[in-house]
Design a protein around this motif. Structure first.
Motif, short mmCIF file in Angstrom:
data_model
loop_
_atom_site.label_atom_id
_atom_site.label_comp_id
_atom_site.label_asym_id
_atom_site.label_seq_id
_atom_site.Cartn_x
_atom_site.Cartn_y
_atom_site.Cartn_z
N ARG A 1 0.87 -1.19 0.00
CA ARG A 1 0.00 0.00 0.00
C ARG A 1 0.90 1.23 0.00
NH1 ARG A 1 -2.80 -3.97 2.63
NH2 ARG A 1 -1.43 -3.80 4.42
N ALA B 1 3.40 3.84 0.57
CA ALA B 1 4.30 3.92 1.73
C ALA B 1 4.79 5.35 1.91
CB ALA B 1 5.50 3.00 1.52
N SER C 1 2.62 -1.54 11.09
CA SER C 1 2.10 -0.54 10.16
C SER C 1 2.48 -0.96 8.75
CB SER C 1 2.71 0.85 10.47
OG SER C 1 4.07 0.90 10.07
N ASP C 2 1.82 -0.37 7.76
CA ASP C 2 2.17 -0.67 6.37
C ASP C 2 3.63 -0.33 6.09
OD1 ASP C 2 -0.39 -1.55 5.92
OD2 ASP C 2 -1.06 0.28 4.90
N ASP C 3 4.09 0.79 6.66
CA ASP C 3 5.50 1.17 6.47
C ASP C 3 6.43 0.11 7.04
OD1 ASP C 3 4.78 3.52 5.21
OD2 ASP C 3 4.89 4.72 7.04
N LEU D 1 5.75 -3.08 7.49
CA LEU D 1 5.66 -4.29 6.66
C LEU D 1 6.53 -4.14 5.41
CD1 LEU D 1 1.83 -5.05 6.85
CD2 LEU D 1 3.67 -6.47 7.79
N PHE D 2 6.50 -2.95 4.80
CA PHE D 2 7.32 -2.72 3.60
C PHE D 2 8.81 -2.78 3.98
CE2 PHE D 2 9.08 0.45 0.41
CZ PHE D 2 9.15 -0.48 -0.62
N GLY E 1 4.64 -7.30 2.61
CA GLY E 1 4.96 -5.88 2.47
C GLY E 1 5.13 -5.41 1.04
#
Ligand SMILES: [Ca+2]
Lengths: 202, 202
Positions: free
Chosen positions: B61, B63, B131-133, B135-136, B178
């Motif tokens: 998603r 980032a 958080s998405d960040d 995970l990335f 991620g």
């Protein structure tokens, strides 16, 4: 910014990242803070980026820490082709600049066109010290090796026979331009080292 | 987050940065992409931060690349005290986690209180993949050594007798979580290596 192009933007990005790995094999004239070995350029870039995150509040004017970090992470990629130029070694700046421009063309040119343009613009601004963020980044790029040298009894300063005046031109001026508070911290330590060294010689 | 405090925030920040230098002496189980030597953790952090800048568009998603970079620059500082734990070496995760928590207390505690709290929060979110960040960032932290291994004929996978199923649990799952597009790129290369290795053995 014409570069070799792969079969899509992801391939081009991965090609740049694979090439970037070679910055871990470029050796600098400075050592680690404990003097155990010379520093490689890749880890130097990590360290100065961390300096930017930690010390942002000491920039001469409010800094965009994220942009400073971005500049510092990519500023030395050109050394993959052009090598490291120790600031006290006295090479020909015009020759080095030409080599770094060729390197920037080749390396940033590996990226997809929009990213290539963006990264090249960041690198140009940093090189020319054309923004407050660039000035702050350049100050940190001088502070970090100066700190390594001070922690290792002068580090490479004796080898290059650096004078106090040269240290001011090559280091002091740039730190004052981007982060005067950091120079206020560093200067008495530099003076103490020169005073101690001179008294050892004479 | 009680730590030793110096004579002011600048002193505390410089103490953290001096301590951080030691991450350049922590050796990882992975080599450089050319196989010439093992990678140190400091330069690994630089490289994955560069991955985040270059590959942000492939995050699962959208980032915040600056926050991902910040997390990646500091995520391994705990290795200064706790050492590197190779993901395929099979250590006790509870023992390692306790050591890393102690390290986070000590190291982030060197910073001025507001910064200590902010950094510790970033590290906690990253560690917990909350958080998405995060995970990335974690996906990139798995992609980079996998790429090193693939470029050096499996790298440390044969040494640790990594199976294709283990590689999925320890690497594939995290990259898919991620950055699925990066796993789509990596997976056929992983499969090809396992197919080739098996055909060499039997
Ligand atoms: Ca530099």
């Amino acid at each position: 910014l014409q570069g070799r192009r792969g079969v899509g933007p992801l391939w081009d990005r991965l090609a740049l990242l694979a090439e970037a790995d070679r910055l871990k094999s470029v050796q600098r004239a400075t050592t680690l803070f404990d003097g155990s070995r010379n520093e490689f350029t890749g880890e130097h870039c990590w360290h100065v980026a961390l300096f930017a995150l930690v010390l942002a509040e000491h920039a001469i004017r409010p800094a965009n820490a994220a942009r400073v970090v971005r500049m510092l992470l990519l500023h030395d990629l050109v050394e993959i082709d052009a090598g490291d130029t120790p600031i006290h070694a006295g090479g020909d700046p015009a020759v080095q600049e030409a080599a770094e421009l060729r390197a920037a063309d080749r390396l940033f040119g590996l990226l997809p066109a929009d990213q290539a343009t963006e990264w090249r613009a960041l690198w140009d601004v940093f090189e020319a010290a054309q923004s407050d963020d660039a000035l702050f980044g350049k100050a940190l790029d001088r502070l970090q090796p100066a700190k390594a040298n001070l922690l290792t009894d002068g580090g490479n300063w004796p080898h290059y026979r650096v004078t106090r005046a040269q240290l001011d031109t090559r280091v002091g001026v740039k730190i004052r331009a981007g982060a005067p508070a950091l120079w206020d911290w560093l200067e008495p330590r530099v003076d103490a080292w020169f005073a101690r060294t001179r008294s050892a010689v004479f």
